[in-house]
Design a protein around this motif. Structure first.
Motif, PDB file in Angstrom:
ATOM      1  N   CYS A 371       0.826  -1.214   0.000  1.00 40.46           N
ATOM      2  CA  CYS A 371       0.000   0.000   0.000  1.00 40.46           C
ATOM      3  C   CYS A 371       0.859   1.263   0.000  1.00 40.46           C
ATOM      4  O   CYS A 371       0.407   2.336  -0.383  1.00 40.46           O
ATOM      5  N   HIS A 379       0.290   8.286   7.767  1.00 44.70           N
ATOM      6  CA  HIS A 379      -0.714   7.453   7.101  1.00 44.70           C
ATOM      7  C   HIS A 379      -0.719   6.073   7.720  1.00 44.70           C
ATOM      8  O   HIS A 379       0.320   5.587   8.160  1.00 44.70           O
ATOM      9  N   GLU A 380      -1.873   5.473   7.663  1.00 42.99           N
ATOM     10  CA  GLU A 380      -1.936   4.118   8.194  1.00 42.99           C
ATOM     11  C   GLU A 380      -1.678   3.117   7.067  1.00 42.99           C
ATOM     12  O   GLU A 380      -2.146   3.298   5.949  1.00 42.99           O
ATOM     13  N   CYS A 381      -0.931   2.092   7.375  1.00 40.90           N
ATOM     14  CA  CYS A 381      -0.676   1.031   6.403  1.00 40.90           C
ATOM     15  C   CYS A 381      -1.843   0.045   6.445  1.00 40.90           C
ATOM     16  O   CYS A 381      -2.270  -0.360   7.503  1.00 40.90           O
ATOM     17  N   ARG A 382      -2.359  -0.301   5.256  1.00 38.53           N
ATOM     18  CA  ARG A 382      -3.527  -1.177   5.207  1.00 38.53           C
ATOM     19  C   ARG A 382      -3.159  -2.607   4.838  1.00 38.53           C
ATOM     20  O   ARG A 382      -4.010  -3.414   4.493  1.00 38.53           O
ATOM     21  N   CYS A 383      -1.843  -2.910   4.882  1.00 38.81           N
ATOM     22  CA  CYS A 383      -1.431  -4.246   4.453  1.00 38.81           C
ATOM     23  C   CYS A 383      -1.499  -5.235   5.619  1.00 38.81           C
ATOM     24  O   CYS A 383      -1.242  -4.869   6.755  1.00 38.81           O
ATOM     25  N   SER A 384      -1.840  -6.495   5.300  1.00 42.14           N
ATOM     26  CA  SER A 384      -1.805  -7.545   6.323  1.00 42.14           C
ATOM     27  C   SER A 384      -0.350  -7.971   6.522  1.00 42.14           C
ATOM     28  O   SER A 384       0.510  -7.723   5.669  1.00 42.14           O
TER      29      SER A 384
END
Ligand SMILES: Nc1ncnc2c1ncn2[C@@H]1O[C@H](COP(=O)(O)OP(=O)(O)OP(=O)(O)O)[C@@H](O)[C@H]1O
Ligand SMILES: [Mg+2]
Ligand SMILES: [Zn+2]
Length: 526
Positions: A371, A379-384
């Motif tokens: 991401c 920013h927030e990371c949206r990856c698992s």
């Protein structure tokens, strides 16, 4: 009568001598070429006939046999037109030969009207001629290249002019073609580089360091990388300026030397790509941008019948820039490993193998996760975690091992972007880099090494110049940080470059600490 002449064909980036024998007998008129000519060489027949007729000679209506030796190498290209034409004219006794043909390697493509056209590979041809201590006969259009090379040559505009020379009709001393100690023309090269610079300054498409706000650490890292030719990987979120930083490196690359230019220009002359168009020799270090969707053959070179150099070889003596580095396929990433270690690509084919040099500096840029925002404060990371694992797993180990410098690049805040304060210009930084280059040049005089990054196990010991106490200081840190043996050497080399920038003979603790800092990224643990 048999006439023997010398010409050349090419394998990879090397010219191979070819003996051309022309034999004329009575029999059914026609030309037969034997000795593995390819289609382009076979086509010479018609061009040569027209050129001979249009140069005012009769064309012999006889059986003409042309033999090319050695027979087991494929002969390609149109450069055989000229030796064929001369051979036919001499064998048919239409031209008297007053020179010693054995002293010359002859190459030139003919137009139907007898004009001599530029041949490819004239650098390789010149290098061969120097090795064999011969002169070359070439078209006028290749003349300047021969001058740069410092090779004995005679150049002509038409077949007729060549014939005048061979028959002594020009009234000149034939031996005059041979100068003693013919040297490359450095003065002319410097003049030429300045001319090209003027022409290019109008359309620079890379940013000056002046225009990059903030990013002090990344700028310094880039300077260190370029100074010692170290591979550098920039990691950061979208829009942080990685691509911009990488491109700005173009403006700080040290000037290319004539020798380096000859090497790289020779490689480029065998590429299918247009390269620094309309120039005789390249006048600055190459900066080759590679798209991440490139094929392996496009990157490292390939092709079956006549392999051509890939982008890594076009970047020889310069920079290879791979943006979105993590998007390269695993196969392509892996194909880079050996060439980066050896600084050459070996392409094996059934009957021969070809070596393309590729001593380049790699600048790579990528996001830290799919991401793009992993590790970003804003920013927030949206990856698992599985996605992130897969992401780094592809890059893992061997390929990351080949970088000397890792640097994190974060977006600078608006305030800084609006700031009018300016730092150093690319010109100032380039001057310092050139000074550092001279420092290295002096140290490695008489060796194959040009930059600190090329040091290996034994040469590190020899050239690094570090006191016992500084070494044990370094050793202790490495133990604490659990640094791998590869990283241990890489850091020493970077430290050597940092000390060179500062003009220090001996490595000190500051240089080592700064070099260690370039491995200290949270994304990839050394
Ligand atoms: N520090 C800076 N100083 C001046 N301009 C900047 C700076 N940072 C970013 N920019 C501007 O932002 C644009 C985007 O930067 P760039 O394309 O280099 O980002 P990137 O890190 O490569 O992003 P991506 O990961 O999306 O490829 C640049 O063209 C430049 O104009
Ligand atoms: Mg980018
Ligand atoms: Zn993410």
């Amino acid at each position: 009568m048999i006439t023997r002449l010398k010409s050349a064909t090419f394998i990879g980036i090397n010219a191979i001598p070819v003996d051309v024998e022309v034999f004329i007998t009575t029999g059914i008129p026609g030309v037969m070429i034997v000795g593995l000519p390819d289609a382009s060489t076979k086509e010479a027949k018609d061009r040569v006939r027209a050129a001979i007729k249009n140069s005012g000679f009769d064309y012999p209506i006889k059986k003409i046999t042309i033999n090319l030796a050695p027979a087991d190498i494929r002969k390609a290209g149109g450069a055989f037109d000229l030796p064929f034409a001369i051979g036919i004219l001499i064998s048919a006794r239409l031209l008297k030969c007053e020179i010693n043909l054995d002293d010359y390697i002859i190459a030139g493509e003919l137009s139907l009207n007898g004009r001599l056209n530029k041949v490819n590979g004239v650098i390789a041809l010149g290098i061969l001629a120097k090795k064999l201590n011969k002169a070359i006969i070439i078209p006028d259009e290749n003349k300047e290249t021969a001058e740069f090379l410092g090779v004995n040559f005679k150049s002509f505009g038409t077949l007729k002019d060549v014939c005048k020379f061979i028959s002594g009709e020009e009234g000149q001393l034939i031996q005059a073609a041979f100068k003693e100690n013919y040297l490359p023309d450095y003065e002319y090269f410097n003049f030429y580089v300045k001319q090209m610079e003027l022409r290019e300054n109008k359309n620079n498409d890379y940013p000056d360091f002046l225009d990059i706000k903030g990013h002090e650490l990344a700028k310094r890292a880039l300077e260190v990388a370029v100074s010692g030719h170290h591979n550098i990987l920039m990691i950061g979120p979208p829009g942080s300026g990685k691509t911009m930083m990488a491109k700005s490196a173009m403006g700080i690359l040290p000037d290319i030397s004539l020798e380096e230019s000859i090497e790289t220009s020779n490689i480029c002359s065998f590429s299918n790509k247009k390269f620094q168009e309309e120039c005789i020799l390249i006048s600055k270090r190459p900066f080759i941008s590679v798209h991440h969707a490139i094929t392996t053959a496009g990157l490292i070179g390939g092709g079956s019948a006549n392999p051509v150099p890939g982008d890594i070889s076009l970047a020889h003596n310069g920079v290879l820039f791979i943006d979105e580095f993590s998007e390269l396929s695993k196969k392509t990433l892996d194909s880079l490993r050996q060439p980066m270690e050896d600084k050459a690509v070996n392409l094996s084919r059934s009957r021969f193998s070809i070596l393309f040099p590729c001593d380049f500096m790699l600048i790579a840029a990528m996001n830290p996760c799919p991401c793009g925002y992993y590790g970003d404060e804003n920013h927030e990371c949206r990856c698992s975690s599985a996605e992130i694992y897969r992401f780094y797993n592809k890059l893992s180990g061997p390929i990351l091992d080949r970088f000397d410098i890792f640097i994190e690049v974060y977006s600078v805040n608006l305030e800084k972007l609006m700031d009018n304060k300016t730092g150093e210009s690319s010109k100032e930084i380039k001057e310092r880099i050139e000074r550092t280059g001279k420092f290295q040049g002096k140290r490695y005089m008489g060796t194959d090494i040009r930059f600190n990054s090329s040091l290996n196990g034994s040469s590190i010991k020899k050239y690094i110049n570090i006191s016992d106490s500084t070494l044990s200081f370094y050793y202790n840190i490495c133990q604490k940080l659990n640094i791998s043996s590869r990283a241990y050497h890489r850091t020493l080399k970077v430290a050597r470059t940092i000390a060179d920038i500062e003009g220090k003979d001996k490595l000190d603790e500051d240089s080592i600490l700064e070099a260690l800092n370039y491995r200290n990224t949270k994304f990839l643990k050394a």
